[in-house]
Design a protein around this motif. Structure first.
Motif, PDB file in Angstrom:
ATOM      1  N   UNK A 171      -6.608  -2.607  -0.372  1.00 44.94           N
ATOM      2  CA  UNK A 171      -6.337  -3.984   0.037  1.00 44.94           C
ATOM      3  C   UNK A 171      -4.956  -4.447  -0.414  1.00 44.94           C
ATOM      4  N   UNK A 172      -4.490  -3.947  -1.546  1.00 49.05           N
ATOM      5  CA  UNK A 172      -3.147  -4.305  -2.012  1.00 49.05           C
ATOM      6  C   UNK A 172      -2.104  -3.743  -1.039  1.00 49.05           C
ATOM      7  N   UNK A 182       0.106 -10.533  -6.933  1.00 48.07           N
ATOM      8  CA  UNK A 182      -0.870  -9.671  -6.255  1.00 48.07           C
ATOM      9  C   UNK A 182      -2.026  -9.344  -7.208  1.00 48.07           C
ATOM     10  N   UNK A 183      -1.735  -9.120  -8.486  1.00 49.76           N
ATOM     11  CA  UNK A 183      -2.798  -8.872  -9.468  1.00 49.76           C
ATOM     12  C   UNK A 183      -3.703 -10.095  -9.599  1.00 49.76           C
ATOM     13  N   UNK A 184      -3.100 -11.276  -9.641  1.00 50.28           N
ATOM     14  CA  UNK A 184      -3.902 -12.507  -9.729  1.00 50.28           C
ATOM     15  C   UNK A 184      -4.793 -12.660  -8.500  1.00 50.28           C
ATOM     16  N   UNK A 185      -4.238 -12.371  -7.343  1.00 48.73           N
ATOM     17  CA  UNK A 185      -5.009 -12.455  -6.093  1.00 48.73           C
ATOM     18  C   UNK A 185      -6.161 -11.459  -6.115  1.00 48.73           C
ATOM     19  N   UNK A 186      -5.889 -10.264  -6.578  1.00 48.07           N
ATOM     20  CA  UNK A 186      -6.910  -9.225  -6.657  1.00 48.07           C
ATOM     21  C   UNK A 186      -8.032  -9.637  -7.602  1.00 48.07           C
ATOM     22  N   UNK A 187      -7.672 -10.109  -8.771  1.00 49.00           N
ATOM     23  CA  UNK A 187      -8.678 -10.496  -9.767  1.00 49.00           C
ATOM     24  C   UNK A 187      -9.518 -11.690  -9.323  1.00 49.00           C
ATOM     25  N   UNK A 188      -8.973 -12.527  -8.457  1.00 46.07           N
ATOM     26  CA  UNK A 188      -9.685 -13.723  -7.993  1.00 46.07           C
ATOM     27  C   UNK A 188     -10.644 -13.432  -6.836  1.00 46.07           C
ATOM     28  N   UNK A 189     -10.580 -12.239  -6.284  1.00 41.32           N
ATOM     29  CA  UNK A 189     -11.371 -11.906  -5.087  1.00 41.32           C
ATOM     30  C   UNK A 189     -12.258 -10.695  -5.386  1.00 41.32           C
ATOM     31  N   UNK A 190     -13.544 -10.962  -5.600  1.00 39.68           N
ATOM     32  CA  UNK A 190     -14.484  -9.898  -5.969  1.00 39.68           C
ATOM     33  C   UNK A 190     -14.542  -8.790  -4.908  1.00 39.68           C
ATOM     34  N   UNK A 212      -6.339   6.479 -10.405  1.00 34.31           N
ATOM     35  CA  UNK A 212      -6.204   6.090  -9.009  1.00 34.31           C
ATOM     36  C   UNK A 212      -4.783   6.147  -8.481  1.00 34.31           C
ATOM     37  N   UNK A 213      -4.471   5.206  -7.610  1.00 34.48           N
ATOM     38  CA  UNK A 213      -3.156   5.110  -6.969  1.00 34.48           C
ATOM     39  C   UNK A 213      -2.083   5.084  -8.057  1.00 34.48           C
ATOM     40  N   UNK A 214      -1.133   5.989  -7.954  1.00 35.73           N
ATOM     41  CA  UNK A 214      -0.019   6.101  -8.899  1.00 35.73           C
ATOM     42  C   UNK A 214      -0.484   6.325 -10.339  1.00 35.73           C
ATOM     43  N   UNK A 215      -1.677   6.880 -10.497  1.00 36.20           N
ATOM     44  CA  UNK A 215      -2.181   7.201 -11.826  1.00 36.20           C
ATOM     45  C   UNK A 215      -2.790   6.035 -12.574  1.00 36.20           C
ATOM     46  N   UNK A 216      -3.076   4.955 -11.891  1.00 36.24           N
ATOM     47  CA  UNK A 216      -3.615   3.755 -12.531  1.00 36.24           C
ATOM     48  C   UNK A 216      -5.014   4.006 -13.079  1.00 36.24           C
ATOM     49  N   UNK A 217      -5.251   3.534 -14.297  1.00 40.16           N
ATOM     50  CA  UNK A 217      -6.573   3.619 -14.929  1.00 40.16           C
ATOM     51  C   UNK A 217      -7.368   2.347 -14.728  1.00 40.16           C
ATOM     52  N   UNK A 218      -6.711   1.217 -14.853  1.00 39.14           N
ATOM     53  CA  UNK A 218      -7.366  -0.081 -14.729  1.00 39.14           C
ATOM     54  C   UNK A 218      -7.231  -0.555 -13.279  1.00 39.14           C
ATOM     55  N   UNK A 219      -8.326  -0.616 -12.600  1.00 40.17           N
ATOM     56  CA  UNK A 219      -8.310  -0.906 -11.163  1.00 40.17           C
ATOM     57  C   UNK A 219      -7.885  -2.328 -10.826  1.00 40.17           C
ATOM     58  N   UNK A 220      -7.787  -3.191 -11.803  1.00 40.51           N
ATOM     59  CA  UNK A 220      -7.320  -4.552 -11.557  1.00 40.51           C
ATOM     60  C   UNK A 220      -5.811  -4.678 -11.790  1.00 40.51           C
TER      61      UNK A 220
END
Length: 181
Positions: free
Chosen positions: A149-150, A67-75, A118-126
């Motif tokens: 989107x995730x 899912x991270x790879x998919x996210x990073x590949x889609x601007x 962000x979601x669950x305390x995430x700092x890095x949005x990717x």
């Protein structure tokens, strides 16, 4: 002698809690309540939904890494997640009272509970911590949930699992019906 009794030490004040001791061995310890930040707002509560999302996380087609790879590949997806994370952090901060804000600042917890997390305390949005938190946010209807989107991808995959199960069940029941003829 063998009949000598061991003297009990009364409850002692010490550290953060009270300790019950006998012969310098701690039998029980009462701790003061621990208050610390936890950034998650939304939780999946339905047992089957939690199980299906766990199955995705452990699987080979929709796990966190993929899912991270998919996210990073889609601007466009990345921009959508940035909006979701910012809205989530803002919503969490707005839920706190002024007194809560003062406590957060006094204890220097802005890094964990501030609106930049962000979601669950995430700092890095990717990055994705777990699919459960994203699915819960997506389903919540809360701020930014439609941008998660995730969470959408996760729920789409859950519905695919359900359809696959239903198709397999239908095939099996159709097969048994034809065997009975």
């Amino acid at each position: 002698g063998p009949d000598s009794h061991k003297e009990e030490t009364p409850i002692e004040e010490g550290g953060k809690g009270k300790k019950q001791k006998v012969d310098d061995s701690i039998l029980a310890e009462k701790q003061e309540p621990l208050l610390e930040p936890f950034p998650t707002l939304y939780w999946l509560t339905h047992p089957m939904l939690k199980t299906l999302v766990s199955k995705l996380e452990l699987g080979e087609t929709h796990n966190v890494r993929l899912m991270e790879e998919r996210l990073e590949a889609d601007k466009d997806a990345m921009e959508s997640m940035k909006r979701a994370h910012k809205a989530y952090g803002k919503e969490r901060w707005e839920l706190l009272t002024e007194t809560d804000h003062e406590v957060v600042k006094a204890r220097k917890w802005q890094g964990a509970l501030g609106s930049e997390r962000g979601v669950a305390g995430i700092r890095k949005h990717n990055r994705i911590k777990c699919l459960h938190t994203h699915a819960a946010h997506y389903l919540s209807g809360g701020k930014g949930s439609s941008d998660n989107i995730v969470g959408k991808w996760t729920m789409d995959a859950v519905f695919d699992l359900i359809r696959q199960h239903d198709d397999a069940s239908g095939t099996e029941s159709n097969q048994s019906e034809s065997d009975n003829k």
